[in-house]
Write an enzyme that holds these catalytic residues in place. Structure first.
Site, mmCIF file in Angstrom:
data_model
loop_
_atom_site.group_PDB
_atom_site.id
_atom_site.type_symbol
_atom_site.label_atom_id
_atom_site.label_comp_id
_atom_site.label_asym_id
_atom_site.label_seq_id
_atom_site.Cartn_x
_atom_site.Cartn_y
_atom_site.Cartn_z
ATOM 1 N N ILE A 96 -5.735 1.556 -14.427
ATOM 2 C CA ILE A 96 -4.323 1.690 -14.028
ATOM 3 C C ILE A 96 -4.028 0.859 -12.781
ATOM 4 O O ILE A 96 -2.929 0.323 -12.623
ATOM 5 C CB ILE A 96 -3.951 3.191 -13.812
ATOM 6 C CG1 ILE A 96 -2.441 3.397 -13.745
ATOM 7 C CG2 ILE A 96 -4.597 3.761 -12.555
ATOM 8 C CD1 ILE A 96 -1.786 3.370 -15.084
ATOM 9 N N SER A 141 -15.318 -5.246 -10.256
ATOM 10 C CA SER A 141 -14.896 -6.104 -9.166
ATOM 11 C C SER A 141 -13.436 -5.858 -8.837
ATOM 12 O O SER A 141 -12.753 -5.091 -9.502
ATOM 13 C CB SER A 141 -15.116 -7.565 -9.573
ATOM 14 O OG SER A 141 -14.407 -7.815 -10.774
ATOM 15 N N LYS A 155 -0.309 10.048 -10.109
ATOM 16 C CA LYS A 155 -0.035 11.378 -10.658
ATOM 17 C C LYS A 155 -1.258 11.910 -11.385
ATOM 18 O O LYS A 155 -1.980 11.106 -11.976
ATOM 19 C CB LYS A 155 1.163 11.315 -11.605
ATOM 20 C CG LYS A 155 0.883 10.604 -12.946
ATOM 21 C CD LYS A 155 0.546 11.521 -14.090
ATOM 22 C CE LYS A 155 -0.004 10.800 -15.283
ATOM 23 N NZ LYS A 155 -0.438 11.600 -16.391
ATOM 24 N N ASP A 191 -1.906 15.973 -19.754
ATOM 25 C CA ASP A 191 -2.093 14.700 -19.049
ATOM 26 C C ASP A 191 -0.924 13.758 -19.352
ATOM 27 O O ASP A 191 -0.252 13.305 -18.430
ATOM 28 C CB ASP A 191 -3.457 14.087 -19.399
ATOM 29 C CG ASP A 191 -3.654 12.736 -18.766
ATOM 30 O OD1 ASP A 191 -4.206 12.667 -17.664
ATOM 31 O OD2 ASP A 191 -3.236 11.724 -19.377
#
Lengths: 333, 333
Positions: free
Chosen positions: B12, B38, B90, B168
């Site tokens: 994300i 990385s 979130k 979720d």
């Protein structure tokens, strides 16, 4: 004189609310609502909240709502619409949202809302709070163990949705903890043991922390059969004597020494506090105990436990004798 | 220029946070923390939060915390101790208690705390809120259906404690609902369908209400396999045109008419908002979506659902091919 009605005149209202408000002297009981059964001598009985609100319009100032938790919110909204101050049994509602909304609406309407947690008024709780004020907590241990068969004989609703399971008594311990720990309590971990044939936990093991705690705060709530109830909170403050609350906060030891409790006790304390709130037109809203329960349910690790069947030692009320099956817990009843 | 670090440089962060803050122009990325992998070209990479805080002491003003939810609270406390402003992915933490405590402590320390809910910044959500401002709700329907195999392939943590299951994605819908409904949302009823071999729901059906709603507010969150994702919120205000948000709030129809979305979109919107908060030294803390989830878990009726096994259509990363079993849901992937 506060002109009061009791909505939900069941066991807790008969055993606790009625004697406490009668002994206080500042209340006049104008009516009760109960779907079955009778009220105190000479007090009008109504079958529904609507009936009571209609019949006693202009004749009551406040209500105690001591129904089971589930219908409490809608009853409270009716009473708010009728312009009444309110005392709510614990937990004040089924959800955090309901309590928050009720608090906002009571504030807007200028009504007094009192979300009671009876254990917070147990006779020695205030003393524990005073000793711990400003302290850091080195460690803390909550042990709440009572036999569900003894306190909720055959009441299947405690195992159903919004029934809370062992958090029904456990929330009393949390309400004391919230009052005596001089900082916020955070739920770190919850293990719930749930009987194979039920939805709610029979045992809950919690790990909590607090910005004022250096060491572990642990709680065990246990509903399995036991020969002896235990409702104990042990707190070791940093650099101070150990504080032990026993019997749900009605007895206290400080540094191994028993001290006479100085409080009024649970329901006398609640009705004294409500009288002051009504007089001062102030609300007292506390949902921290329910917040901890919600955080526990949301993040819990649920483990399977053996199936639970009621083991009822007294014959059921209908006189058909004892048909309770055995099994489902440790210990013996 | 806000000198920023990203803690938790996973998917994300790479896909959303990094492009959004780079395109904003008001941020300078000074470092990232990732346990493996990385960072962006030329940006220092650290393996732990401690390493980053130590190495960049005095060189950063703020952090984005985009790790999985569970460690977020402790990382946030470290960053607060280091005197940094914070943007949290979130849900901002695992529990309500953690967020409340963090908010109080940031306030005391004069630090900016921004609890983001990315769906609230989807391009058309603001328009829906404007249309519904001051309205009463006749009815509202939330349908959130995505295949867990597609969005969380093989991620067993979503089914474990504090994994939230279908909440979720569902909490994204709730975060939009909280923003566009002009009154508080109350959780009335939750049915959770929980796979026999998992702890968290694969389907959640909620009934909600609101002081501004005359009719039902219903939500279904569904993680079963499906050939087509759906993220739709339909609101019928009293005496006004129907409002439909599609694709998670990125598209809007008002009275059957598509309108061009006017917002910046999710992560660009978040980084624009954070820049303003930091400049104005103001926090924005919103835990209402998580409060609704907590209320749902606390009061839910849990129903058994068929066992869930992953059905992964792409080979797993380790190249061992597709060992996913089939079954566990309706529809086909």
């Amino acid at each position: 004189m506060i002109r009061l009605a009791i909505i939900g005149y069941g066991k807790i209202a008969r055993d606790q609310h009625y004697p406490a408000l009668t002994n206080h002297g500042g209340y006049e009981l104008k009516g009760v609502v109960t779907t079955a059964g009778s009220g105190p001598d000479g007090v009008p009985v109504f079958r529904t909240t609507e009936d009571l609100l209609q019949a006693l319009k202009g004749e009551i100032d406040a209500v105690t709502i001591s129904t089971p938790p589930e219908p409490r919110y809608n009853i409270a909204r009716q009473c708010l619409a009728a312009g009444l101050d309110m005392l709510l049994e614990k937990p004040p509602a089924s959800t955090l949202g309901q309590i928050q909304e009720l608090a906002v609406d009571c504030e807007k309407a200028g009504r007094v809302l009192f979300t009671t947690w009876h254990s917070q008024y147990a006779a020695a709780v205030e003393q524990a709070r005073d000793v711990l004020a400003g302290a850091r907590i080195a460690s803390m241990r909550i042990c709440w163990h009572e036999d569900v068969n003894k306190y909720h004989p055959g009441q299947d609703w405690v195992w159903g949705p919004a029934g809370f399971g062992v958090f029904d008594p456990g929330i009393n311990a949390l309400s004391i903890a919230v009052k005596i720990v001089p900082g916020k309590l955070i739920l770190d971990e919850a293990v719930l043991r749930v009987p194979a044939n039920r939805q709610q936990p029979i045992i809950a093991r919690l790990k909590l922390s607090s910005p004022v705690a250096d060491g572990p705060i642990e709680a065990t709530f246990d509903w399995c059969p036991t020969t002896e109830d235990e409702w104990t909170i042990t707190v070791q403050p940093v650099g101070g004597p150990e504080v032990v609350l026993r019997h749900g906060g009605s007895e206290i030891e400080i540094g191994g020494q028993a001290h006479a409790p100085t409080g009024l006790g649970e329901y006398p304390g609640i009705y004294a506090a409500f009288a002051k709130l009504v007089q001062g037109r102030r609300s007292h809203v506390d949902y921290e105990p329910l917040r901890l329960v919600a955080d526990a349910f949301m993040t819990a690790d649920r483990e399977p436990a053996p199936a639970f069947e009621w083991r009822i030692s007294n014959p059921p009320r209908n006189g058909e004798g004892n048909h309770a099956k055995h099994g489902g817990g440790v210990g013996s009843a």
